[in-house]
Design an enzyme around this catalytic site. Structure first.
Site, PDB file in Angstrom:
ATOM      1  N   TYR A   1      -0.854  11.479   1.948  1.00  0.00           N
ATOM      2  CA  TYR A   1      -1.771  11.328   0.817  1.00  0.00           C
ATOM      3  C   TYR A   1      -1.801  12.577  -0.056  1.00  0.00           C
ATOM      4  O   TYR A   1      -1.881  12.481  -1.291  1.00  0.00           O
ATOM      5  CB  TYR A   1      -3.177  11.007   1.331  1.00  0.00           C
ATOM      6  CG  TYR A   1      -3.405   9.533   1.555  1.00  0.00           C
ATOM      7  CD1 TYR A   1      -4.003   8.750   0.575  1.00  0.00           C
ATOM      8  CD2 TYR A   1      -3.028   8.923   2.741  1.00  0.00           C
ATOM      9  CE1 TYR A   1      -4.222   7.398   0.772  1.00  0.00           C
ATOM     10  CE2 TYR A   1      -3.240   7.577   2.957  1.00  0.00           C
ATOM     11  CZ  TYR A   1      -3.829   6.814   1.958  1.00  0.00           C
ATOM     12  OH  TYR A   1      -4.026   5.470   2.146  1.00  0.00           O
TER      13      TYR A   1
ATOM     14  N   ASP B   1       0.837  -1.192   0.000  1.00  0.00           N
ATOM     15  CA  ASP B   1       0.000   0.000   0.000  1.00  0.00           C
ATOM     16  C   ASP B   1       0.882   1.256   0.000  1.00  0.00           C
ATOM     17  O   ASP B   1       1.701   1.437  -0.890  1.00  0.00           O
ATOM     18  CB  ASP B   1      -0.951  -0.082   1.190  1.00  0.00           C
ATOM     19  CG  ASP B   1      -2.048   0.959   1.182  1.00  0.00           C
ATOM     20  OD1 ASP B   1      -3.065   0.727   0.507  1.00  0.00           O
ATOM     21  OD2 ASP B   1      -1.889   2.001   1.844  1.00  0.00           O
ATOM     22  N   ARG B   2       0.755   2.149   0.996  1.00  0.00           N
ATOM     23  CA  ARG B   2       1.578   3.362   1.020  1.00  0.00           C
ATOM     24  C   ARG B   2       3.057   3.007   1.038  1.00  0.00           C
ATOM     25  O   ARG B   2       3.879   3.662   0.383  1.00  0.00           O
ATOM     26  CB  ARG B   2       1.249   4.230   2.239  1.00  0.00           C
ATOM     27  CG  ARG B   2      -0.198   4.587   2.416  1.00  0.00           C
ATOM     28  CD  ARG B   2      -0.795   5.280   1.205  1.00  0.00           C
ATOM     29  NE  ARG B   2      -0.209   6.599   0.974  1.00  0.00           N
ATOM     30  CZ  ARG B   2      -0.472   7.339  -0.112  1.00  0.00           C
ATOM     31  NH1 ARG B   2      -1.251   6.879  -1.065  1.00  0.00           N
ATOM     32  NH2 ARG B   2       0.076   8.533  -0.243  1.00  0.00           N
TER      33      ARG B   2
ATOM     34  N   HIS C   1     -11.114   8.306  -0.534  1.00  0.00           N
ATOM     35  CA  HIS C   1     -10.212   8.882   0.470  1.00  0.00           C
ATOM     36  C   HIS C   1      -9.016   9.573  -0.180  1.00  0.00           C
ATOM     37  O   HIS C   1      -8.459  10.519   0.379  1.00  0.00           O
ATOM     38  CB  HIS C   1      -9.738   7.790   1.427  1.00  0.00           C
ATOM     39  CG  HIS C   1      -8.975   6.681   0.770  1.00  0.00           C
ATOM     40  ND1 HIS C   1      -9.521   5.867  -0.208  1.00  0.00           N
ATOM     41  CD2 HIS C   1      -7.686   6.249   0.937  1.00  0.00           C
ATOM     42  CE1 HIS C   1      -8.623   4.990  -0.604  1.00  0.00           C
ATOM     43  NE2 HIS C   1      -7.508   5.205   0.062  1.00  0.00           N
TER      44      HIS C   1
ATOM     45  N   HIS D   1      -7.001  -7.097   0.626  1.00  0.00           N
ATOM     46  CA  HIS D   1      -5.957  -6.084   0.572  1.00  0.00           C
ATOM     47  C   HIS D   1      -4.882  -6.312   1.638  1.00  0.00           C
ATOM     48  O   HIS D   1      -3.697  -6.098   1.374  1.00  0.00           O
ATOM     49  CB  HIS D   1      -6.590  -4.702   0.757  1.00  0.00           C
ATOM     50  CG  HIS D   1      -5.605  -3.578   0.743  1.00  0.00           C
ATOM     51  ND1 HIS D   1      -4.860  -3.249  -0.370  1.00  0.00           N
ATOM     52  CD2 HIS D   1      -5.237  -2.698   1.722  1.00  0.00           C
ATOM     53  CE1 HIS D   1      -4.083  -2.209  -0.096  1.00  0.00           C
ATOM     54  NE2 HIS D   1      -4.298  -1.865   1.174  1.00  0.00           N
TER      55      HIS D   1
END
Length: 295
Positions: A215, A110-111, A155, A275
């Site tokens: 983000y 992910d990030r 988001h 995920h």
């Protein structure tokens, strides 16, 4: 004050220097060639609690909390570069060097996968192997989120807004906001038991400004960096393994083709896990990482 987080059993927990005076909280254990594991959102290094011990049997495993997350420093976002993936990648290179490793394999979820991607492009002499779990690069992410299918990434658009409103909205409903992703994205909710879920929620609630800044950078400076590399024809020089859900089928694009443009030496795999695959299918993910490290 940053809340105390559960420890990764059997690992040493250290504070090590990242870039620009930032300190990272790092769990490290095992012995052998080094592999660094980077967590995703809304998580901490604790997401590797099953995979890290499996890899530690043959490798030195390093699990940092990214800057702005968990128990790592959370500098104020004085400018967009503070949470640019380029800066966060420099953190990881600096932290690994402080632990005695000038070359290492890097795996991100992910990030953390976006940080790992940027590290692979910016530090090809340092990153020997690159593993990516369940993302496409930032620039491609924005390109594939179109029409009603973009609702899955609401988001991303919320936290891309100018400072103020996103932070206020999220802070006022932090548990509901962050918890919604733990629920919606999990293929198996039992894989994140209540104590771990609570730890993630506490850590995220204490880090709203820095998470939003992370983000927000992806909607600006990170996309700019990716575009510059795309224009220059830059590619990942090391072996790359990507494991992801079949987002291409859901959103109408060819994920393997997207990654092939960046990674000539690519092993692209689909998983049936949700995920949070490192927690839902740790044996599968550890096996994919071992195969990557053998290339």
């Amino acid at each position: 004050m940053t809340p105390a987080l559960p420890a990764l059993p059997g690992f040493d927990h250290l504070r090590v220097p990242g870039a620009e005076g930032v300190e990272l909280s790092v769990a490290t254990g095992g012995s052998g060639t080094p592999v660094v594991l980077l967590h995703g959102f809304p998580q901490t290094h604790l997401m590797w609690r099953h995979v890290a011990p499996l890899l530690a049997a043959g490798h030195t495993v390093i699990c940092p909390d990214l800057r702005g997350y968990g128990a790592s420093d959370k500098p104020a976002a004085a400018d967009p570069d503070v949470y640019a993936k380029r800066t966060m990648a420099a953190d990881i290179v600096s932290a690994a060097a402080a632990l005695g490793h000038d070359r290492f394999a890097l795996v991100g979820h992910d990030r953390g996968a976006l940080v790992a991607f940027r590290a692979g492009l910016d530090h090809p002499e340092t990153v020997t192997h690159l593993g990516i779990l369940d993302v496409v690069p930032t620039l491609d992410m924005w390109n594939v989120l179109q029409g009603v299918s973009a609702a899955v990434g609401y988001h991303l658009f919320l936290m891309a807004q100018p400072p103020g409103l996103p932070e206020t909205m999220i802070a006022n409903s932090a548990d509901a906001f962050f918890g919604s992703f733990l629920d919606a994205w999990a293929g198996d909710r039992a894989a994140i038991p209540d104590p771990v879920r609570s730890a993630y929620l506490r850590a995220s609630a204490a880090a709203v400004p820095s998470i939003v800044a992370d983000y927000r950078a992806s909607a600006g400076v990170d996309a700019d960096h990716d575009q510059a590399d795309l224009d220059a024809g830059s590619q990942l020089a090391m072996p790359v393994t990507v494991v992801q859900q079949d987002w291409g089928a859901r959103l109408g694009y060819d994920a393997a083709q997207v990654w092939q443009a960046w990674a000539p030496d690519l092993d692209h795999r689909l998983t049936r896990a949700g995920h949070f695959m490192a927690e839902e299918a740790p044996e599968e993910i550890a096996g994919a990482i071992r195969e990557l490290l053998a290339r």
